[in-house]
Every structure is written in C-alpha cells, then in structure tokens.
Write a protein that holds these residues in place. Structure first.
Motif, PDB file in Angstrom:
ATOM      1  N   LEU A   1       0.828  -1.210   0.000  1.00  0.00           N
ATOM      2  CA  LEU A   1       0.000   0.000   0.000  1.00  0.00           C
ATOM      3  C   LEU A   1       0.863   1.262   0.000  1.00  0.00           C
ATOM      4  N   LYS A   2       1.942   1.247   0.771  1.00  0.00           N
ATOM      5  CA  LYS A   2       2.837   2.409   0.797  1.00  0.00           C
ATOM      6  C   LYS A   2       3.539   2.593  -0.542  1.00  0.00           C
ATOM      7  N   ARG A   3       3.847   1.476  -1.200  1.00  0.00           N
ATOM      8  CA  ARG A   3       4.451   1.563  -2.533  1.00  0.00           C
ATOM      9  C   ARG A   3       3.469   2.189  -3.514  1.00  0.00           C
ATOM     10  N   LEU A   4       2.199   1.802  -3.406  1.00  0.00           N
ATOM     11  CA  LEU A   4       1.173   2.409  -4.252  1.00  0.00           C
ATOM     12  C   LEU A   4       1.059   3.908  -3.989  1.00  0.00           C
ATOM     13  N   MET A   5       1.126   4.291  -2.718  1.00  0.00           N
ATOM     14  CA  MET A   5       1.043   5.710  -2.377  1.00  0.00           C
ATOM     15  C   MET A   5       2.266   6.478  -2.863  1.00  0.00           C
TER      16      MET A   5
ATOM     17  N   PHE B   1      -9.319  -8.879  -7.313  1.00  0.00           N
ATOM     18  CA  PHE B   1     -10.511  -8.751  -8.148  1.00  0.00           C
ATOM     19  C   PHE B   1     -10.622  -7.348  -8.745  1.00  0.00           C
ATOM     20  N   ALA B   2     -10.267  -6.327  -7.951  1.00  0.00           N
ATOM     21  CA  ALA B   2     -10.481  -4.935  -8.367  1.00  0.00           C
ATOM     22  C   ALA B   2      -9.557  -4.520  -9.505  1.00  0.00           C
ATOM     23  N   ILE B   3      -8.313  -4.971  -9.482  1.00  0.00           N
ATOM     24  CA  ILE B   3      -7.339  -4.511 -10.482  1.00  0.00           C
ATOM     25  C   ILE B   3      -7.755  -4.883 -11.901  1.00  0.00           C
ATOM     26  N   PRO B   4      -8.029  -6.162 -12.208  1.00  0.00           N
ATOM     27  CA  PRO B   4      -8.446  -6.475 -13.586  1.00  0.00           C
ATOM     28  C   PRO B   4      -9.787  -5.855 -13.967  1.00  0.00           C
ATOM     29  N   VAL B   5     -10.715  -5.754 -12.990  1.00  0.00           N
ATOM     30  CA  VAL B   5     -12.019  -5.159 -13.299  1.00  0.00           C
ATOM     31  C   VAL B   5     -11.868  -3.696 -13.691  1.00  0.00           C
TER      32      VAL B   5
ATOM     33  N   LEU C   1      -5.235   3.644 -12.992  1.00  0.00           N
ATOM     34  CA  LEU C   1      -4.178   3.343 -12.029  1.00  0.00           C
ATOM     35  C   LEU C   1      -4.369   4.136 -10.745  1.00  0.00           C
ATOM     36  N   ILE C   2      -4.676   5.416 -10.859  1.00  0.00           N
ATOM     37  CA  ILE C   2      -4.917   6.254  -9.682  1.00  0.00           C
ATOM     38  C   ILE C   2      -6.128   5.743  -8.902  1.00  0.00           C
ATOM     39  N   PHE C   3      -7.159   5.344  -9.635  1.00  0.00           N
ATOM     40  CA  PHE C   3      -8.382   4.814  -9.012  1.00  0.00           C
ATOM     41  C   PHE C   3      -8.058   3.576  -8.180  1.00  0.00           C
ATOM     42  N   ILE C   4      -7.289   2.663  -8.749  1.00  0.00           N
ATOM     43  CA  ILE C   4      -6.929   1.412  -8.062  1.00  0.00           C
ATOM     44  C   ILE C   4      -6.121   1.695  -6.802  1.00  0.00           C
ATOM     45  N   ILE C   5      -5.166   2.621  -6.904  1.00  0.00           N
ATOM     46  CA  ILE C   5      -4.316   2.954  -5.754  1.00  0.00           C
ATOM     47  C   ILE C   5      -5.164   3.513  -4.610  1.00  0.00           C
ATOM     48  N   GLU C   6      -5.994   4.487  -4.918  1.00  0.00           N
ATOM     49  CA  GLU C   6      -6.782   5.140  -3.870  1.00  0.00           C
ATOM     50  C   GLU C   6      -7.776   4.183  -3.229  1.00  0.00           C
ATOM     51  N   ASP C   7      -8.460   3.386  -4.032  1.00  0.00           N
ATOM     52  CA  ASP C   7      -9.441   2.450  -3.475  1.00  0.00           C
ATOM     53  C   ASP C   7      -8.790   1.325  -2.683  1.00  0.00           C
ATOM     54  N   SER C   8      -7.618   0.890  -3.094  1.00  0.00           N
ATOM     55  CA  SER C   8      -6.908  -0.167  -2.360  1.00  0.00           C
ATOM     56  C   SER C   8      -6.579   0.285  -0.941  1.00  0.00           C
TER      57      SER C   8
ATOM     58  N   PHE D   1     -20.300  -3.511 -13.123  1.00  0.00           N
ATOM     59  CA  PHE D   1     -19.797  -4.352 -12.028  1.00  0.00           C
ATOM     60  C   PHE D   1     -18.802  -3.584 -11.161  1.00  0.00           C
ATOM     61  N   SER D   2     -17.988  -2.753 -11.783  1.00  0.00           N
ATOM     62  CA  SER D   2     -16.987  -1.996 -11.029  1.00  0.00           C
ATOM     63  C   SER D   2     -17.637  -0.997 -10.087  1.00  0.00           C
ATOM     64  N   VAL D   3     -18.561  -0.202 -10.612  1.00  0.00           N
ATOM     65  CA  VAL D   3     -19.177   0.855  -9.795  1.00  0.00           C
ATOM     66  C   VAL D   3     -20.067   0.263  -8.706  1.00  0.00           C
ATOM     67  N   THR D   4     -20.866  -0.754  -9.056  1.00  0.00           N
ATOM     68  CA  THR D   4     -21.736  -1.363  -8.038  1.00  0.00           C
ATOM     69  C   THR D   4     -20.914  -2.076  -6.961  1.00  0.00           C
ATOM     70  N   SER D   5     -19.787  -2.681  -7.360  1.00  0.00           N
ATOM     71  CA  SER D   5     -18.914  -3.329  -6.375  1.00  0.00           C
ATOM     72  C   SER D   5     -18.304  -2.296  -5.442  1.00  0.00           C
ATOM     73  N   GLN D   6     -17.916  -1.163  -6.021  1.00  0.00           N
ATOM     74  CA  GLN D   6     -17.326  -0.096  -5.215  1.00  0.00           C
ATOM     75  C   GLN D   6     -18.324   0.416  -4.175  1.00  0.00           C
ATOM     76  N   VAL D   7     -19.540   0.718  -4.620  1.00  0.00           N
ATOM     77  CA  VAL D   7     -20.569   1.193  -3.692  1.00  0.00           C
ATOM     78  C   VAL D   7     -20.941   0.096  -2.693  1.00  0.00           C
ATOM     79  N   GLY D   8     -21.044  -1.131  -3.196  1.00  0.00           N
ATOM     80  CA  GLY D   8     -21.405  -2.250  -2.329  1.00  0.00           C
ATOM     81  C   GLY D   8     -20.390  -2.479  -1.222  1.00  0.00           C
ATOM     82  N   LEU D   9     -19.100  -2.351  -1.535  1.00  0.00           N
ATOM     83  CA  LEU D   9     -18.059  -2.551  -0.520  1.00  0.00           C
ATOM     84  C   LEU D   9     -18.127  -1.477   0.565  1.00  0.00           C
ATOM     85  N   VAL D  10     -18.331  -0.220   0.150  1.00  0.00           N
ATOM     86  CA  VAL D  10     -18.434   0.863   1.138  1.00  0.00           C
ATOM     87  C   VAL D  10     -19.663   0.672   2.018  1.00  0.00           C
TER      88      VAL D  10
END
Length: 374
Positions: free
Chosen positions: A18-22, A135-139, A188-195, A287-296
């Motif tokens: 996570l720190k590497r992503l940041m 799951f999130a990265i390829p999606v 890429l920015i989206f994946i980093i922030e959500d992770s 699937f990406s947006v609903t998964s994002q909202v669903g996880l939160v």
C-alpha cells in the motif's frame, strides 16, 4: 522484545504494498530535487486536467443522449478521484498513525485469549483484502479498455484535448491515443486510492470483531484479579478503537460522502446505457461501480452491526462480581456503545446495505423514466 502473531509478516507485506502504491501516487520514485516540493501535487493536477478535458468535450463535441450520458460519467467520476487524491495527500500523517495502530494489533498480548482471537480475525481480514484487490485490479482496467474501445468504435470523444476544437473531415486518431492514455492513468490512480481505503476499512472491521469476541471471554476468568486486569485491557482497546476511528473519519469523511453521491449518479446512467445498442460494453463499468458502492455500504453495515452489540455483550458479563472501579469502566463502555460507530453520508444518512438497495432501486427507476421519454 516485542513478539507478534504469525500473520504479522504477511501484514507488513500488505502495508509495504500500500505504501508503494502511495509512493507511485505521490511520484516519490522520481529521483532528483527539482520536483521534490511539487511532485506530490502532479497527480492531483493531472486529475484536474482530465476533469477540464471531460467538460470541454461535453461543451464542444456533438452528442446524442447516449454519448452525453457517457461523457457525464467521467466528469462525475473524476470529481470523486480528485477528492480522494486530496484526502490522501492532506492527511498522510494520520494514515501513518493508522498503519502503526494496525501493527500494534498484531502484538502478542499478556492474555492468550486476546492473542488467539486477534490471530483468527486478522488472518481473515488479510485474506479478504487480498481477494478484493486481486478482483479490483483487472475489473478496473477492463472498465478503461471497454470504455475506450466503445468510443473508438463509434469514433467519438469523451476526453478530448482541451483547446482543440472539432473540425469536420479531420482524423481523430491522435485524440483517441490521448483519451486511451489518460483513461489508463486514471484507472491506475483509481486502483491505488481504493486499495488504501478498502484495506484500512476492513482492518477496522477485524479490530471490531476482535473486541466483540474478547468481551465474551470476561466470564471465563474465575480469579477476580485476572478478571480485573483483563477488563483494564478491554477498556484500553475500546479507547484505542474510538480514537483511531475518529482519525479514520477525519481522513475519509468527505471522500466517502462524495464517493457514494457520485456513484449513485453513475449507476443511474449505467442502468440506462445497458439497454442501448452495444450496452454489453458497459458491463465491466456496471460491475466496477456497483462493487465499489457495495463494498463501502458493506463496511458501514459491518461497523454499525458490530458496535451495536458491544453494549449488550458488556451487560451480559458478570459485572456484579467486580469492584466499583471495574463496574464504572463497564458502565462507561456501555454508555459510549449506545451510539454505535459507522459510516454516514454527509454526517446524516447511515451508509449500510439498505442504502445500497435504495441506490439500485433508484437506478432502475431512473432507467425506466428515461426510457419513457426516449
């Protein structure tokens, strides 16, 4: 020497990831002193540029209803990304505090019961976080490729270069290269922030589960002194949870509020787009947006449901066998637990599974209404 439970090295690997992503997000891997003071603002500046590009495209390029909705989605989505980026930059010290807190959660405690319970829940949390990220990265990248492929197929822009106005009979090849490149970078920015947000959120769930489980073990101690010491440990853990959750809310309050609000708009549009010709191209986005909202919403539901049980579990202990000081500690914890902690939208609406259901219903209703007018 401080000892840690077996999954601690696995957690350190996740934290380093996570720190590497940041560091990637802050561009801290760039050598030299030239950009040292400014490079962390470059990704946010880039997102503002993309936001302007999306607005410019809506204003100056031809569009029908389908293309207009597709161009609105990036505008809404990039505003969410900008908020996340600003939060992670502005509150980097608070994030370090949270990471240190999670490290301390892996320590071997004086009471073996706490250690065993921590081992179970922290391992589950690590496994869940890794599964979600895999799951999130390829999606997310499939969303980018799907959206870019659709616009190439229909030969339309959704992220045109600002200032270059459309002209008839002129190739748009370079414009397509621009929007594909920009879209992949924003993915890429989206994946980093959500992770980062998902990992911190699910670690809080693990700690809440640990606290709930160790409350139930108070009655297993027959010796009054051991029970008293155990209760002191319990009280300290509870205070730490409240303190660190306050930091979590400070860092992600506006981010989560904007994320839910913008995702609702996107979901409503996607429901309509799925019914249009070529709508299958928007399935990864759906699937990406609903998964994002669903996880939160799931995070909010778990936080609320777990902390809601604290007061009941504390009451079910043999508190009458304790001294007055220990009974006061239990009463304080019970009083505080009457107000369960959880995620709220704009500080007013609970973010939970019911909210996710309401969002999906709103999307279907909006789709029906829009279809009627078209």
């Amino acid at each position: 020497m401080v000892k840690y439970i077996e999954c601690y090295p696995e957690y350190l690997e996740l934290e380093e990831f996570l720190k590497r992503l940041m560091r990637i997000l802050n561009l801290s891997f760039i050598p030299g002193k030239t950009l040292k003071s400014y490079r962390k603002y470059i990704p946010t500046t880039f997102l503002f540029y993309v936001f302007i590009s999306a607005i410019f495209t809506i204003l100056y390029h031809e569009q029908d209803l389908t293309i207009f909705l597709l161009r609105i989605i990036p505008v809404v989505g990039f505003s969410q990304l900008i908020a996340k980026s600003l939060s992670l930059h502005a509150d980097s010290e608070e994030l370090k505090t949270l990471f240190l807190y999670f490290q301390e959660a892996h320590r071997v405690h004086k009471f073996q019961l706490i250690t065993d319970t921590s081992r179970i829940h922290l391992k589950k949390s690590l496994s869940t976080i890794k599964t979600i990220i895999r799951f999130a990265i390829p999606v997310m990248f499939s969303v980018g490729f799907g959206l870019a492929s659709y616009f190439i197929y229909v030969d339309k822009m959704f992220l045109a270069i600002p200032g270059i106005f459309p002209t008839p009979n002129v190739t748009s090849f370079y414009q397509h290269i621009h929007q594909v490149s920009v879209l992949l970078l924003t993915d890429l920015i989206f994946i980093i922030e959500d992770s980062v947000i998902i990992s911190i959120g699910f670690y809080f769930i693990a700690i809440l589960n640990i606290f709930l489980s160790i409350i139930k073990h108070i009655n297993t101690f027959l010796d009054i002194n051991s029970k008293r010491q155990y209760l002191v440990q319990l009280y300290e853990i509870h205070c730490n949870i409240l303190d660190k959750f306050g930091i979590f809310q400070k860092v992600f309050y506006y981010t989560i509020t904007l994320q839910i609000a913008t995702s609702v708009v996107i979901i409503m549009f996607i429901f309509f787009l799925l019914q249009t010709e070529g709508g299958i191209a928007f399935l990864p986005m759906f699937f990406s947006v609903t998964s994002q909202v669903g996880l939160v919403c799931l995070l909010g539901q778990l936080m609320y449901s777990q902390t809601e049980r604290f007061s009941t579990e504390l009451y079910l202990t043999n508190w009458w066998e304790l001294g007055s000081k220990e009974q006061k500690m239990i009463l304080i914890m019970m009083y505080i637990s009457h107000r369960p902690i959880g995620l709220k939208l704009a500080g007013m609406y609970d973010i939970n599974v019911k909210m996710f259901s309401d969002v999906m219903k709103a999307g279907i209703s909006f789709c029906t209404l829009l279809s009627t007018f078209t």
